[in-house]
Design a protein around this motif. Structure first.
Motif, PDB file in Angstrom:
ATOM      1  N   ASP A 156       0.809  -1.216   0.000  1.00 36.59           N
ATOM      2  CA  ASP A 156       0.000   0.000   0.000  1.00 36.59           C
ATOM      3  C   ASP A 156       0.845   1.269   0.000  1.00 36.59           C
ATOM      4  N   ASP A 157       1.802   1.298   0.929  1.00 35.73           N
ATOM      5  CA  ASP A 157       2.638   2.497   1.052  1.00 35.73           C
ATOM      6  C   ASP A 157       3.392   2.788  -0.228  1.00 35.73           C
ATOM      7  N   ARG A 193       1.084   4.034  -2.822  1.00 34.31           N
ATOM      8  CA  ARG A 193       0.706   5.437  -2.557  1.00 34.31           C
ATOM      9  C   ARG A 193       1.801   6.395  -3.038  1.00 34.31           C
ATOM     10  N   GLN A 194       3.022   5.973  -2.718  1.00 29.99           N
ATOM     11  CA  GLN A 194       4.152   6.812  -3.157  1.00 29.99           C
ATOM     12  C   GLN A 194       4.205   6.905  -4.679  1.00 29.99           C
ATOM     13  N   ASN A 249       1.721   6.446  -6.690  1.00 32.93           N
ATOM     14  CA  ASN A 249       0.583   7.227  -7.176  1.00 32.93           C
ATOM     15  C   ASN A 249       0.824   8.732  -6.992  1.00 32.93           C
ATOM     16  N   ARG A 250       1.496   9.041  -5.855  1.00 35.45           N
ATOM     17  CA  ARG A 250       1.834  10.462  -5.643  1.00 35.45           C
ATOM     18  C   ARG A 250       2.714  10.964  -6.783  1.00 35.45           C
TER      19      ARG A 250
END
Ligand SMILES: Nc1nc2c(ncn2[C@@H]2O[C@H](COP(=O)(O)O[C@H]3[C@@H](O)[C@H](n4cnc5c(=O)[nH]c(N)nc54)O[C@@H]3COP(=O)(O)O)[C@@H](O)[C@H]2O)c(=O)[nH]1
Length: 778
Positions: free
Chosen positions: A763-764, A767-768, A770-771
């Motif tokens: 997930d993390d 997220r990174q 996707n950022r």
């Protein structure tokens, strides 16, 4: 001896001594008394013999003899009586029969100073004459003889002449005749001392007896007294003795008087002390005994444990040595011992400048026998081969095969069906050929394994040191190369190594041989590469990728061995192993509650056969895995085959419920029709397209088109080989939701995958990523 005993003995000695002395004294006195008594009797007798004076005066021999005989009867102790006239001349003699002929002392010696004053005319007056004279002489036989001479008095002067018998008688009868005035002669009485003592015997005996009685009585009385006196002392002495000898003694009576009471008190003090000491000693001794017993028990226990441990260690050491250096199946030296000892032998051979031959032997078609008859038969066959090989190598072939006391390496088993024979110190290389032929002959003799008659043929490679190799590795490689060439030439053959033999082909051949044994030796493993759902961050599946852990070459990647397996017809077996292992592993993960819903397994085109369906069913059944959790990755080649069999097989697989994925999509084939003909679930974009995304717009467009096509065909899409964030961005932007690639993880062993199998584990990272996408869009 007790004190009273000692006192009694002393008293006895004194008493017996005193009695003896007394008896001797009495005997002596009696002796002298007897002697004097006889002397007195003789004197009395002479006094009562006036006729003797007459006989002397007139020198009447007959009368003298009669008188002397009469005197002899006075005592049995008389030996002899002799009569002398007033001048000392002997006038008569009477002897006891036993003393006749004995020597006689002279008158002078008998009388000495007491003899006549002169021999003629002089008259010795009786009142001035010494009465008696005693002389002791020694007769024959040593007998002591007492001589007593007595003067004989008379009223007539012996030197007076003219006296007649009548006048003599008249003188004797006169009133004063009793007063004898003149010594008329001398009488010598000889007395035997022996007989005199004999006469005293009675008196001596009785006095000795009385003395003895007195002694006995006195001794009795004295012993009673001493016993009474010494009894307490004896008791104390006994107590002291008992103490000295270490006996346990009672306290003594202290009621005695004086010093004894003091001694008794002292002894009682000692006894009390000793008793206390002894009790203490007893307690100490008991404690010591208990301690000794306890320690002895502990020691013997420890000793037993130690012996057991030593035995176990020795056994373990032996076992470990056996395991480390010997092949468990054939008991022959294994590769390790072989290598160590061969290196020593090579050094020796170099020093002795003698060639050494190494025969490398591999059984032809052993795998086929093993597969068809089973492992147990295969093991028996290998044992029989080992036995025959050992039997073939004679002492003459291996002059010094003992490098150390127990490491005979003439025949060794390197593994599988590979054996080596070392011929040490051979005279010439050709000798090795003789042994090789003997090995061939021996092995090709039929052997009975499990009721089957089997003929095993070997291929033998021969390398000779130092020409073909100076060290273990070089020589072994040369022999190995020769063996493969022998095999290639038609098996059941031997060949000497030749430097012209190509090593590359050999390398490939070796890999083939090793691959055949890789599964049974447990050298194959599966690594898993996660497929990440970018919407959730979860791992939705993992691709199982096969690796070969080769004992010498390390981890071999699939591209090196899958094609060989396909070539040598091993792919089904290998693929089947992968299928079973992947199912087993996923089932285990799921049983442990780990988040992994499916596993993908690559299929080779050569695996596609009706058999595959039953293999898959069997793998699912054995593992208990749900069919939907298994995905099979098919290459485009399989699809392109298009045969009815393939269609049926894939349809059957689909019917079971497994998922089908098309792998490496887009690599080289133009026809897409199979996408609709086959019941596919997933499409994987080949990593070559992914890698090229950033290289040209055309490539990027192609990837975007494949994604769109998969979506429109309702196929799940997995993008593999994703390594970078930009690839990720492009793929996800264009609708690829499932990503597989180094970006998230390389293929890892099952243990390493476990930490990733948790919810939203990526997930993390996503997220990174996707950022990064959002940032790029801005
Ligand atoms: N019949 C069978 N074939 C098998 C089996 N296991 C593997 N294979 C075949 O070997 C091919 C090579 O596999 P491998 O060396 O394991 O390579 C895989 C990955 O490591 C690699 N990969 C994945 N992500 C990346 C990445 O980001 N960069 C990068 N350089 N390489 C990456 O791709 C291979 C997986 O590809 P694919 O199978 O197409 O998904 C393999 O392709 C099989 O054909 C087997 O058990 N049976």
């Amino acid at each position: 001896m007790t004190i009273s005993g000692k006192i009694n003995t002393l008293i006895w000695v004194i008493a017996v001594g005193a009695t003896t002395l007394l008896t001797i004294f009495i005997g002596e006195r009696e002796y002298h008394y007897q002697r004097d008594e006889i002397s007195r009797e003789v004197v009395t007798a002479i006094a009562g013999m006036p006729q003797l004076q007459l006989a002397l005066y007139f020198n009447d021999k007959t009368a003298i003899s009669q008188n002397l005989s009469q005197l002899m009867t006075l005592s049995p102790a008389l030996r002899r009586v002799r009569l002398f006239d007033a001048t000392g001349e002997e006038v008569g003699e009477r002897s006891a029969p036993w003393s006749e002929g004995e020597g006689k002392p002279s008158f002078e010696s008998l009388r000495g100073e007491a003899g006549p004053l002169q021999t003629t005319g002089a008259v010795r007056r009786a009142d001035v004459t010494p009465p008696n004279q005693l002389l002791l002489t020694i007769a024959s036989l040593g007998e002591r003889v007492n001589h007593i001479t007595r003067p004989i008095s008379s009223v007539i002067n012996p030197f007076e002449t003219g006296v007649t018998g009548e006048s003599f008688g008249l003188a004797l009868s006169e009133r004063d005749s009793a007063r004898s005035l003149y010594v008329i002669g001398y009488l010598d009485i000889e007395m035997s001392s022996v007989l005199l003592r004999y006469q005293t015997l009675g008196t001596v005996a009785s006095s000795a007896a009385i003395g003895l009685l007195v002694i006995l009585f006195s001794a009795f009385v004295i012993s009673l007294i001493t016993r009474r006196i010494t009894a307490p002392l004896g008791r104390l002495a006994k107590v002291a003795d008992d103490i000295a000898s270490g006996k346990m003694v009672e306290k003594v009576d202290e009621s005695s008087a004086g010093d004894l009471a003091e001694i008794a008190r002292v002894l009682n003090g000692i006894i009390a002390g000793l008793n206390t000491y002894k009790s203490q000693m007893d307690v100490d001794h008991q404690l010591l005994s208990m301690k000794v017993e306890e320690r002895t028990e502990q020691l013997s226990k420890r000793n037993a444990e130690l012996n057991k441990a030593v035995k176990e260690v020795t056994e373990t050491k032996d076992r470990l040595r056996q395991m480390a250096y010997f092949d468990s199946l054939t008991a022959l030296p294994n590769r390790r011992l072989f290598a160590e000892q061969l290196s020593l032998l090579l050094r020796m051979a170099r020093r002795n400048k003698q060639p050494l031959a190494l025969l490398f032997l591999d059984l032809d078609n052993f795998k086929r026998i093993n597969d068809s008859l089973g492992h147990s038969a295969g093991d028996q066959l290998l044992q029989e081969v080992a036995h025959r090989l050992s039997g073939c190598v004679r002492e003459s072939d291996v002059v010094a095969h003992y490098v150390d006391s127990e490491s005979r390496i003439d025949v060794s088993r390197l593994g599988g069906d590979e054996f080596t024979v070392v011929l040490n110190q051979i005279d010439k290389p050709e000798s090795a050929a003789l042994v090789a032929q003997r090995l061939l002959d021996s092995l090709t003799t039929p052997m009975n394994i499990d009721g089957h008659e089997i003929i095993v043929t070997p291929s033998i490679g021969i390398a000779v040191a130092p020409d073909d190799g100076g060290d273990t590795e070089g020589l072994l490689k040369a022999a190995d190369t020769a063996m493969y060439h022998a095999k290639k030439q038609g098996k059941n053959n031997y060949l000497f190594y030749d430097s012209a033999m190509g090593a590359a082909g050999v390398e490939r051949l070796r890999l083939e041989t090793d691959l055949r044994r890789a599964i049974e030796r447990g050298q194959m493993v599966l690594h898993y590469q996660p497929q990440v759902d970018t919407h959730t961050g979860n791992i939705i599946g993992a691709e199982a990728l096969m690796r070969w852990e080769h004992p010498e070459q390390g981890l071999i990647p699939p591209y090196k061995f899958i094609p060989i397996a396909e070539e040598i017809g091993l792919i089904s077996q290998l693929g089947n192993w992968g299928l079973n292992e992947a199912c087993r592993q996923l089932a285990e993960f799921q049983a442990r509650g780990l988040e992994l819903s499916r596993v993908s397994v690559n299929l080779s085109a050569l695996q596609i056969s009706p058999m595959l369906v039953s293999d898959v069913e069997s793998a699912l059944a054995q593992s208990g895995l749900d069919a939907s959790a298994l995905e099979l990755e098919l290459t485009e080649g399989i699809m392109m085959d298009g045969s009815q069999d393939t269609v049926v097989t894939l349809q059957s697989l689909k019917n079971i419920g497994v998922r089908l994925s098309i792998d490496d999509f887009g690599t080289g084939y133009s026809s897409l029709s199979y996408l609709t003909r086959f019941p596919l679930d997933e499409l994987k974009i080949d990593r070559s397209f992914v890698m090229d995304i950033g290289k040209s717009q055309r490539n990027a467009n192609l990837v975007a088109a494949i994604i769109a096509m998969a979506n429109s065909l309702n196929l799940e899409l997995v993008a593999e080989g994703v390594e970078t964030g930009s690839q990720y961005q492009f793929l996800t932007e264009h609708g690829a939701a499932i990503i597989q690639g180094y970006l998230f993880s390389k293929p890892v062993p099952a243990d390493a995958l476990i930490p990733m199998l948790k919810e939203r584990s990526f997930d993390d990272q996503i997220r990174q990523l996707n950022r990064g996408v959002a940032f790029a869009q801005r």
